[in-house]
Design a protein around this motif. Sequence first.
Motif, PDB file in Angstrom:
ATOM      1  N   LEU A  71       0.833  -1.200   0.000  1.00  0.00           N
ATOM      2  CA  LEU A  71       0.000   0.000   0.000  1.00  0.00           C
ATOM      3  C   LEU A  71       0.870   1.254   0.000  1.00  0.00           C
ATOM      4  CD1 LEU A  71      -2.990   0.806   0.118  1.00  0.00           C
ATOM      5  CD2 LEU A  71      -2.796   0.904   2.587  1.00  0.00           C
ATOM      6  N   HIS A  72       1.984   1.192   0.719  1.00  0.00           N
ATOM      7  CA  HIS A  72       2.915   2.323   0.774  1.00  0.00           C
ATOM      8  C   HIS A  72       3.495   2.607  -0.615  1.00  0.00           C
ATOM      9  CE1 HIS A  72       5.903   4.901   2.850  1.00  0.00           C
ATOM     10  NE2 HIS A  72       6.696   4.519   1.829  1.00  0.00           N
ATOM     11  N   ILE A  73       3.867   1.517  -1.295  1.00  0.00           N
ATOM     12  CA  ILE A  73       4.503   1.685  -2.612  1.00  0.00           C
ATOM     13  C   ILE A  73       3.492   2.175  -3.651  1.00  0.00           C
ATOM     14  CG2 ILE A  73       5.697   0.437  -4.470  1.00  0.00           C
ATOM     15  CD1 ILE A  73       6.775  -1.451  -2.193  1.00  0.00           C
ATOM     16  N   PHE A  75       0.483   3.630  -3.188  1.00  0.00           N
ATOM     17  CA  PHE A  75      -0.581   4.442  -2.594  1.00  0.00           C
ATOM     18  C   PHE A  75      -1.233   5.385  -3.603  1.00  0.00           C
ATOM     19  CE2 PHE A  75      -2.367   7.613   0.401  1.00  0.00           C
ATOM     20  CZ  PHE A  75      -3.066   6.725   1.217  1.00  0.00           C
ATOM     21  N   ASP A  76      -0.472   5.762  -4.635  1.00  0.00           N
ATOM     22  CA  ASP A  76      -1.042   6.657  -5.659  1.00  0.00           C
ATOM     23  C   ASP A  76      -2.031   5.930  -6.556  1.00  0.00           C
ATOM     24  OD1 ASP A  76       1.018   5.094  -6.526  1.00  0.00           O
ATOM     25  OD2 ASP A  76       1.799   6.563  -7.967  1.00  0.00           O
ATOM     26  N   ARG A  79      -5.883   2.469  -2.493  1.00  0.00           N
ATOM     27  CA  ARG A  79      -5.770   2.881  -1.090  1.00  0.00           C
ATOM     28  C   ARG A  79      -6.568   1.961  -0.150  1.00  0.00           C
ATOM     29  NH1 ARG A  79      -6.000   9.440  -1.855  1.00  0.00           N
ATOM     30  NH2 ARG A  79      -4.021   9.552  -2.960  1.00  0.00           N
ATOM     31  N   THR A  80      -6.714   0.727  -0.565  1.00  0.00           N
ATOM     32  CA  THR A  80      -7.510  -0.192   0.248  1.00  0.00           C
ATOM     33  C   THR A  80      -6.640  -0.831   1.338  1.00  0.00           C
ATOM     34  OG1 THR A  80      -8.766  -0.651  -1.721  1.00  0.00           O
ATOM     35  CG2 THR A  80      -9.148  -2.117   0.155  1.00  0.00           C
ATOM     36  N   TYR A  81      -7.081  -0.691   2.552  1.00  0.00           N
ATOM     37  CA  TYR A  81      -6.349  -1.221   3.726  1.00  0.00           C
ATOM     38  C   TYR A  81      -6.347  -2.751   3.695  1.00  0.00           C
ATOM     39  CZ  TYR A  81      -5.089  -1.791   8.665  1.00  0.00           C
ATOM     40  OH  TYR A  81      -4.482  -2.145   9.846  1.00  0.00           O
ATOM     41  N   ILE A  99      -3.522   5.814  12.623  1.00  0.00           N
ATOM     42  CA  ILE A  99      -3.605   6.132  11.189  1.00  0.00           C
ATOM     43  C   ILE A  99      -4.857   5.485  10.603  1.00  0.00           C
ATOM     44  CG2 ILE A  99      -2.412   5.938   8.958  1.00  0.00           C
ATOM     45  CD1 ILE A  99       0.234   5.693  10.639  1.00  0.00           C
ATOM     46  N   TYR A 132       6.029   2.008   7.044  1.00  0.00           N
ATOM     47  CA  TYR A 132       5.171   2.068   5.851  1.00  0.00           C
ATOM     48  C   TYR A 132       3.933   2.892   6.158  1.00  0.00           C
ATOM     49  CZ  TYR A 132       8.191  -1.815   4.602  1.00  0.00           C
ATOM     50  OH  TYR A 132       9.296  -2.572   4.349  1.00  0.00           O
ATOM     51  N   LEU A 133       3.700   3.865   5.322  1.00  0.00           N
ATOM     52  CA  LEU A 133       2.588   4.827   5.499  1.00  0.00           C
ATOM     53  C   LEU A 133       2.706   5.556   6.842  1.00  0.00           C
ATOM     54  CD1 LEU A 133      -0.405   2.627   4.276  1.00  0.00           C
ATOM     55  CD2 LEU A 133       0.760   4.409   2.979  1.00  0.00           C
ATOM     56  N   GLY A 134       3.930   5.599   7.364  1.00  0.00           N
ATOM     57  CA  GLY A 134       4.152   6.257   8.653  1.00  0.00           C
ATOM     58  C   GLY A 134       3.860   5.364   9.845  1.00  0.00           C
TER      59      GLY A 134
ATOM     60  N   LEU B  46       7.868   9.695   5.205  1.00  0.00           N
ATOM     61  CA  LEU B  46       6.961   8.907   6.072  1.00  0.00           C
ATOM     62  C   LEU B  46       7.640   7.619   6.506  1.00  0.00           C
ATOM     63  CD1 LEU B  46       3.274   8.791   4.819  1.00  0.00           C
ATOM     64  CD2 LEU B  46       4.150   9.768   6.919  1.00  0.00           C
ATOM     65  N   LEU B  47       8.291   6.962   5.552  1.00  0.00           N
ATOM     66  CA  LEU B  47       8.949   5.675   5.807  1.00  0.00           C
ATOM     67  C   LEU B  47      10.034   5.814   6.876  1.00  0.00           C
ATOM     68  CD1 LEU B  47       8.833   2.778   4.587  1.00  0.00           C
ATOM     69  CD2 LEU B  47      10.752   3.416   3.148  1.00  0.00           C
ATOM     70  N   SER B  50       7.872   8.616  10.167  1.00  0.00           N
ATOM     71  CA  SER B  50       6.591   8.129  10.692  1.00  0.00           C
ATOM     72  C   SER B  50       5.536   9.197  10.971  1.00  0.00           C
ATOM     73  CB  SER B  50       6.815   7.276  11.949  1.00  0.00           C
ATOM     74  OG  SER B  50       5.593   6.867  12.486  1.00  0.00           O
ATOM     75  N   PHE B 108      -3.634  10.179   6.295  1.00  0.00           N
ATOM     76  CA  PHE B 108      -4.777  10.227   7.227  1.00  0.00           C
ATOM     77  C   PHE B 108      -6.065  10.543   6.469  1.00  0.00           C
ATOM     78  CE2 PHE B 108      -1.247  10.852  10.048  1.00  0.00           C
ATOM     79  CZ  PHE B 108      -1.624  10.147  11.176  1.00  0.00           C
ATOM     80  N   ILE B 111      -7.054   6.368   3.527  1.00  0.00           N
ATOM     81  CA  ILE B 111      -7.063   4.899   3.426  1.00  0.00           C
ATOM     82  C   ILE B 111      -8.513   4.429   3.466  1.00  0.00           C
ATOM     83  CG2 ILE B 111      -6.263   2.742   4.497  1.00  0.00           C
ATOM     84  CD1 ILE B 111      -3.959   4.408   5.729  1.00  0.00           C
ATOM     85  N   GLU B 112      -8.820   3.474   2.609  1.00  0.00           N
ATOM     86  CA  GLU B 112     -10.228   3.010   2.544  1.00  0.00           C
ATOM     87  C   GLU B 112     -10.356   1.632   3.179  1.00  0.00           C
ATOM     88  OE1 GLU B 112     -10.334   3.085  -1.625  1.00  0.00           O
ATOM     89  OE2 GLU B 112     -10.397   5.258  -1.740  1.00  0.00           O
TER      90      GLU B 112
END
Lengths: 398, 112
Positions: A71-73, A75-76, A79-81, A99, A132-134, B46-47, B50, B108, B111-112
Amino acid sequence: MSVSNVTATSINRSERITLLRFIGLYSFLVLMILILGSTIYFKLQKDLMLQTKRLELEEYSKELIDGLKLLHIYFDRYRTYPRNSLYRSAIYDADHVQIFSTLKHPEGVKLDKVIYTTDGVIQYIHVLDSYYLGTKYTVVEIDDDGKWFQDTWRNILLYGGVLLFIFMAAGVVLMRLFLSPMREAIHLLDRFIKDTTHELNTPVSAILSNIEMIDPKSLDPKTAKKIRRIEIGARTISTIYQDLTYLVLDHQILSENRQIDLSSLLKERIEYFRILSESKKLTFETDIQPEVKLYIDQNKMARLIDNLLSNAIKYNRRGGTIYVTLRPGEMVVKDTGIGMDEKETKEVFERYKRFENGVGGFGIGLSIVAMIANEYNLDVEIRSKKGHGSEVFVRWGV
Amino acid sequence: MGRLTVTILLITIPLFSADVNIYERNCVKCHEKLPVSLDKFFFNYLLKYSSERQVKQALRKYLKHPKRKSSLATEEIILRYGLMPKSTLSDAELREAIEIYWEKYKVFGKIE
């Protein structure tokens, strides 16, 4: 007279209290041990369950991290968790800000722990090296079915109950074992006192009756004086004998309660003690109202009066006075002796308690008074002042 | 037709000028020329850092004093384009630009 009656070997009240305290302390310690053991067992079982679940949760956590990485890579693009029906999860940044979460209880998350149970769920925390994604913390959650909890409690109750029974049985055996020599000693002492008491009766009665038969006028003054001393001694022994008889035997004899003439009894007992009081040059000041009646066993009332008079003599100063007053509902015996302080007054009814070792007696007198007063609901009050003497009030309902 | 064209131009000119904020003017303008887009840099931050606070703090530090050691760009990019020059923006402007950057790419609520 039977002297081997085991029931007579009764352990007195203070000894019974000591035993109860021992049982209480023993039970408390046993319970403490069982609670401590149960707590340790519960914690171990919980840790064992968590260790087992941890392996499963670590796998889920790895899967979640892989999903986060993708998802991090991308993300553009999407965006599905990463979700899975087997577990719920959440991600938190380095400042513990959530998050994203699919947790049932996101509010109770403890990011400083690794694995724990809360509100029927098990949560596992994993700290990431690459955010990843913070995400610094991943939380994976599964339901806690509570089976381990029920099993653990069942075992605690079952084994705890068995252990409690064993401990208590061991306690009873130990107590009996330790008490055995003490009981034997008490039994032996009891037998000795009973036998001695029994044997005292005949010689004391013989001495007293023979003294009474002697005509003092027929004796020269020196011999008469000696005979009088013998009589005082014999009467003292007789009083002690009466007390001992009451203590060790009287509870086996039924009381003969009846309406007695207390005034006559009191006068009779004063006369009996007058000879003893003369040795200390004491004077009796009496104010006895005639025809005062009381429903009581005459022998017991005599014991009560004797002990009050005996104490008033024993603890009086030489040349002092004993005031005896009798009114319907109240009898007062007052001495002009050494008196007692407040602490001593409170302890005065305890058996074998004596505050002056220079005088005779066993310290059982007021204990007997208390026992009789208690049996007949008589109210006994002691007013005493150190150095000024004591005043004993015996009151009853009229 | 000619009148309509003039009207559209009059309407869109203020809109475009409003879009060109401090971030667009000072960050996007230069990074457009690089093969690596600004969103990739954001995800690199972010990586490594954080949280919002730490990302913003690291960005501010780097933009004020760009160093090879603290750069998150690859060696290749640095060799080819060099390190970015030290920002000439004031502290407040820098904060504003970073805030816009964070808001644009933050995860934030996305994400879905």
